[in-house]
Design a protein around this motif. Sequence first.
Motif, PDB file in Angstrom:
ATOM      1  N   GLY A   1       0.800  -1.217   0.000  1.00  0.00           N
ATOM      2  CA  GLY A   1       0.000   0.000   0.000  1.00  0.00           C
ATOM      3  C   GLY A   1       0.834   1.270   0.000  1.00  0.00           C
ATOM      4  O   GLY A   1       2.002   1.285   0.408  1.00  0.00           O
ATOM      5  N   ASP A   2       0.204   2.341  -0.449  1.00  0.00           N
ATOM      6  CA  ASP A   2       0.855   3.644  -0.500  1.00  0.00           C
ATOM      7  C   ASP A   2       1.465   4.010   0.857  1.00  0.00           C
ATOM      8  O   ASP A   2       0.856   3.807   1.907  1.00  0.00           O
ATOM      9  CB  ASP A   2      -0.148   4.739  -0.879  1.00  0.00           C
ATOM     10  CG  ASP A   2      -0.713   4.578  -2.280  1.00  0.00           C
ATOM     11  OD1 ASP A   2      -0.170   3.774  -3.056  1.00  0.00           O
ATOM     12  OD2 ASP A   2      -1.697   5.275  -2.591  1.00  0.00           O
ATOM     13  N   GLY A   3       2.663   4.570   0.816  1.00  0.00           N
ATOM     14  CA  GLY A   3       3.275   5.133   2.007  1.00  0.00           C
ATOM     15  C   GLY A   3       3.856   4.143   2.992  1.00  0.00           C
ATOM     16  O   GLY A   3       4.274   4.531   4.088  1.00  0.00           O
ATOM     17  N   SER A   4       3.923   2.870   2.634  1.00  0.00           N
ATOM     18  CA  SER A   4       4.438   1.871   3.572  1.00  0.00           C
ATOM     19  C   SER A   4       5.968   1.799   3.536  1.00  0.00           C
ATOM     20  O   SER A   4       6.613   2.244   2.584  1.00  0.00           O
ATOM     21  CB  SER A   4       3.840   0.497   3.285  1.00  0.00           C
ATOM     22  OG  SER A   4       2.495   0.453   3.718  1.00  0.00           O
ATOM     23  N   TRP A   5       6.522   1.233   4.591  1.00  0.00           N
ATOM     24  CA  TRP A   5       7.973   1.125   4.743  1.00  0.00           C
ATOM     25  C   TRP A   5       8.322  -0.310   5.104  1.00  0.00           C
ATOM     26  O   TRP A   5       7.796  -0.869   6.066  1.00  0.00           O
ATOM     27  CB  TRP A   5       8.445   2.081   5.850  1.00  0.00           C
ATOM     28  CG  TRP A   5       9.865   1.926   6.287  1.00  0.00           C
ATOM     29  CD1 TRP A   5      10.932   1.533   5.538  1.00  0.00           C
ATOM     30  CD2 TRP A   5      10.381   2.168   7.611  1.00  0.00           C
ATOM     31  NE1 TRP A   5      12.076   1.517   6.305  1.00  0.00           N
ATOM     32  CE2 TRP A   5      11.768   1.908   7.579  1.00  0.00           C
ATOM     33  CE3 TRP A   5       9.798   2.600   8.806  1.00  0.00           C
ATOM     34  CZ2 TRP A   5      12.580   2.045   8.693  1.00  0.00           C
ATOM     35  CZ3 TRP A   5      10.609   2.736   9.915  1.00  0.00           C
ATOM     36  CH2 TRP A   5      11.982   2.469   9.851  1.00  0.00           C
TER      37      TRP A   5
ATOM     38  N   ASN B   1       0.494   2.846   4.560  1.00  0.00           N
ATOM     39  CA  ASN B   1       1.158   3.426   5.730  1.00  0.00           C
ATOM     40  C   ASN B   1       1.467   2.399   6.818  1.00  0.00           C
ATOM     41  O   ASN B   1       1.276   2.656   8.004  1.00  0.00           O
ATOM     42  CB  ASN B   1       0.337   4.575   6.307  1.00  0.00           C
ATOM     43  CG  ASN B   1       0.502   5.848   5.496  1.00  0.00           C
ATOM     44  OD1 ASN B   1      -0.080   5.971   4.421  1.00  0.00           O
ATOM     45  ND2 ASN B   1       1.292   6.778   5.983  1.00  0.00           N
ATOM     46  N   CYS B   2       1.942   1.236   6.380  1.00  0.00           N
ATOM     47  CA  CYS B   2       2.367   0.186   7.306  1.00  0.00           C
ATOM     48  C   CYS B   2       3.879   0.226   7.490  1.00  0.00           C
ATOM     49  O   CYS B   2       4.618   0.704   6.631  1.00  0.00           O
ATOM     50  CB  CYS B   2       1.962  -1.189   6.785  1.00  0.00           C
ATOM     51  SG  CYS B   2       0.198  -1.531   6.862  1.00  0.00           S
ATOM     52  N   VAL B   3       4.320  -0.320   8.616  1.00  0.00           N
ATOM     53  CA  VAL B   3       5.744  -0.519   8.884  1.00  0.00           C
ATOM     54  C   VAL B   3       5.971  -2.013   9.078  1.00  0.00           C
ATOM     55  O   VAL B   3       5.312  -2.640   9.917  1.00  0.00           O
ATOM     56  CB  VAL B   3       6.193   0.239  10.152  1.00  0.00           C
ATOM     57  CG1 VAL B   3       7.659  -0.050  10.450  1.00  0.00           C
ATOM     58  CG2 VAL B   3       5.963   1.735   9.996  1.00  0.00           C
ATOM     59  N   ILE B   4       6.893  -2.566   8.290  1.00  0.00           N
ATOM     60  CA  ILE B   4       7.274  -3.973   8.447  1.00  0.00           C
ATOM     61  C   ILE B   4       8.708  -3.982   8.965  1.00  0.00           C
ATOM     62  O   ILE B   4       9.633  -3.527   8.288  1.00  0.00           O
ATOM     63  CB  ILE B   4       7.171  -4.753   7.119  1.00  0.00           C
ATOM     64  CG1 ILE B   4       5.790  -4.559   6.477  1.00  0.00           C
ATOM     65  CG2 ILE B   4       7.457  -6.229   7.376  1.00  0.00           C
ATOM     66  CD1 ILE B   4       4.621  -5.034   7.305  1.00  0.00           C
ATOM     67  N   GLY B   5       8.894  -4.485  10.191  1.00  0.00           N
ATOM     68  CA  GLY B   5      10.185  -4.426  10.857  1.00  0.00           C
ATOM     69  C   GLY B   5      11.257  -5.256  10.182  1.00  0.00           C
ATOM     70  O   GLY B   5      10.970  -6.247   9.486  1.00  0.00           O
ATOM     71  N   ALA B   6      12.502  -4.879  10.388  1.00  0.00           N
ATOM     72  CA  ALA B   6      13.644  -5.569   9.793  1.00  0.00           C
ATOM     73  C   ALA B   6      13.614  -7.062  10.085  1.00  0.00           C
ATOM     74  O   ALA B   6      13.214  -7.498  11.161  1.00  0.00           O
ATOM     75  CB  ALA B   6      14.946  -4.960  10.322  1.00  0.00           C
ATOM     76  N   ASN B   7      14.001  -7.839   9.077  1.00  0.00           N
ATOM     77  CA  ASN B   7      14.123  -9.305   9.152  1.00  0.00           C
ATOM     78  C   ASN B   7      12.778 -10.023   9.258  1.00  0.00           C
ATOM     79  O   ASN B   7      12.742 -11.226   9.541  1.00  0.00           O
ATOM     80  CB  ASN B   7      15.015  -9.716  10.332  1.00  0.00           C
ATOM     81  CG  ASN B   7      16.407  -9.142  10.227  1.00  0.00           C
ATOM     82  OD1 ASN B   7      17.081  -9.311   9.214  1.00  0.00           O
ATOM     83  ND2 ASN B   7      16.840  -8.443  11.258  1.00  0.00           N
ATOM     84  N   SER B   8      11.686  -9.329   9.032  1.00  0.00           N
ATOM     85  CA  SER B   8      10.365  -9.973   9.118  1.00  0.00           C
ATOM     86  C   SER B   8      10.054 -10.766   7.846  1.00  0.00           C
ATOM     87  O   SER B   8      10.487 -10.402   6.753  1.00  0.00           O
ATOM     88  CB  SER B   8       9.280  -8.911   9.334  1.00  0.00           C
ATOM     89  OG  SER B   8       9.463  -8.242  10.557  1.00  0.00           O
ATOM     90  N   VAL B   9       9.280 -11.834   8.022  1.00  0.00           N
ATOM     91  CA  VAL B   9       8.806 -12.645   6.902  1.00  0.00           C
ATOM     92  C   VAL B   9       7.281 -12.585   6.906  1.00  0.00           C
ATOM     93  O   VAL B   9       6.635 -13.084   7.837  1.00  0.00           O
ATOM     94  CB  VAL B   9       9.286 -14.104   7.021  1.00  0.00           C
ATOM     95  CG1 VAL B   9       8.735 -14.929   5.866  1.00  0.00           C
ATOM     96  CG2 VAL B   9      10.811 -14.169   7.043  1.00  0.00           C
TER      97      VAL B   9
END
Length: 201
Positions: free
Chosen positions: A133-137, A152-160
């Motif tokens: 989605g738009d604006g996600s990281w 506008n979601c954040v997916i943390g480092a090393n996540s699957v």
Amino acid sequence: MLYKRITNFIFRFFFNLFYKRKFNKFGSKSFLLHPLAINGIANITIGNDVIIEYKTWLAAVPHTGSEKCELIIGDGSRIGHFNHIYATKSIIIGNNVLTADKVYISDNLHNYENISLPIMKQPIKQISTVSIGDGSWLGENVCIIGAKIGKNCVIGANSVVTKDVPDYCIAVGSPAKIIKRYCLDTDKWKKTDSNGAFLQV
């Protein structure tokens, strides 16, 4: 520094001359820096003002027999170094999406059901299409495999990520679980359970 600028200028010149027109669309003010590989270039759409950093691999090849195969990267998005984005049916990355380095995004898997054959000789398995989605990281080393990420979601480092993540969520882990979601009623980020339901404080 000067050598790097000259090298990038030469690459950009030849890229614009020989490769840019081969994309389904390649928007204005967009730049792809020394890709590792580009497969199925005619199926790839790059929006305006997109930057794709060093040694990223882009692919949109219908290995699973899909009539339509597409990889779309929306306006203003920034794709990090050494990303690997491989569509066999559909991957759509929205506008103003930011990915860190070494991010993997795929709508397919290697089949492994036939134990008498090496996995590399088994057919590719189509799983769910992917959208970001738009604006996600997406943080460093994130893997998105057959899942949809909201805006506008954040997916943390090393996540699957193998299951869909709704809008305005923070998800971490392997497999990724939602830990926070933005509450529109209070205009605050709140902790949630793994299903995204707000925790009672």
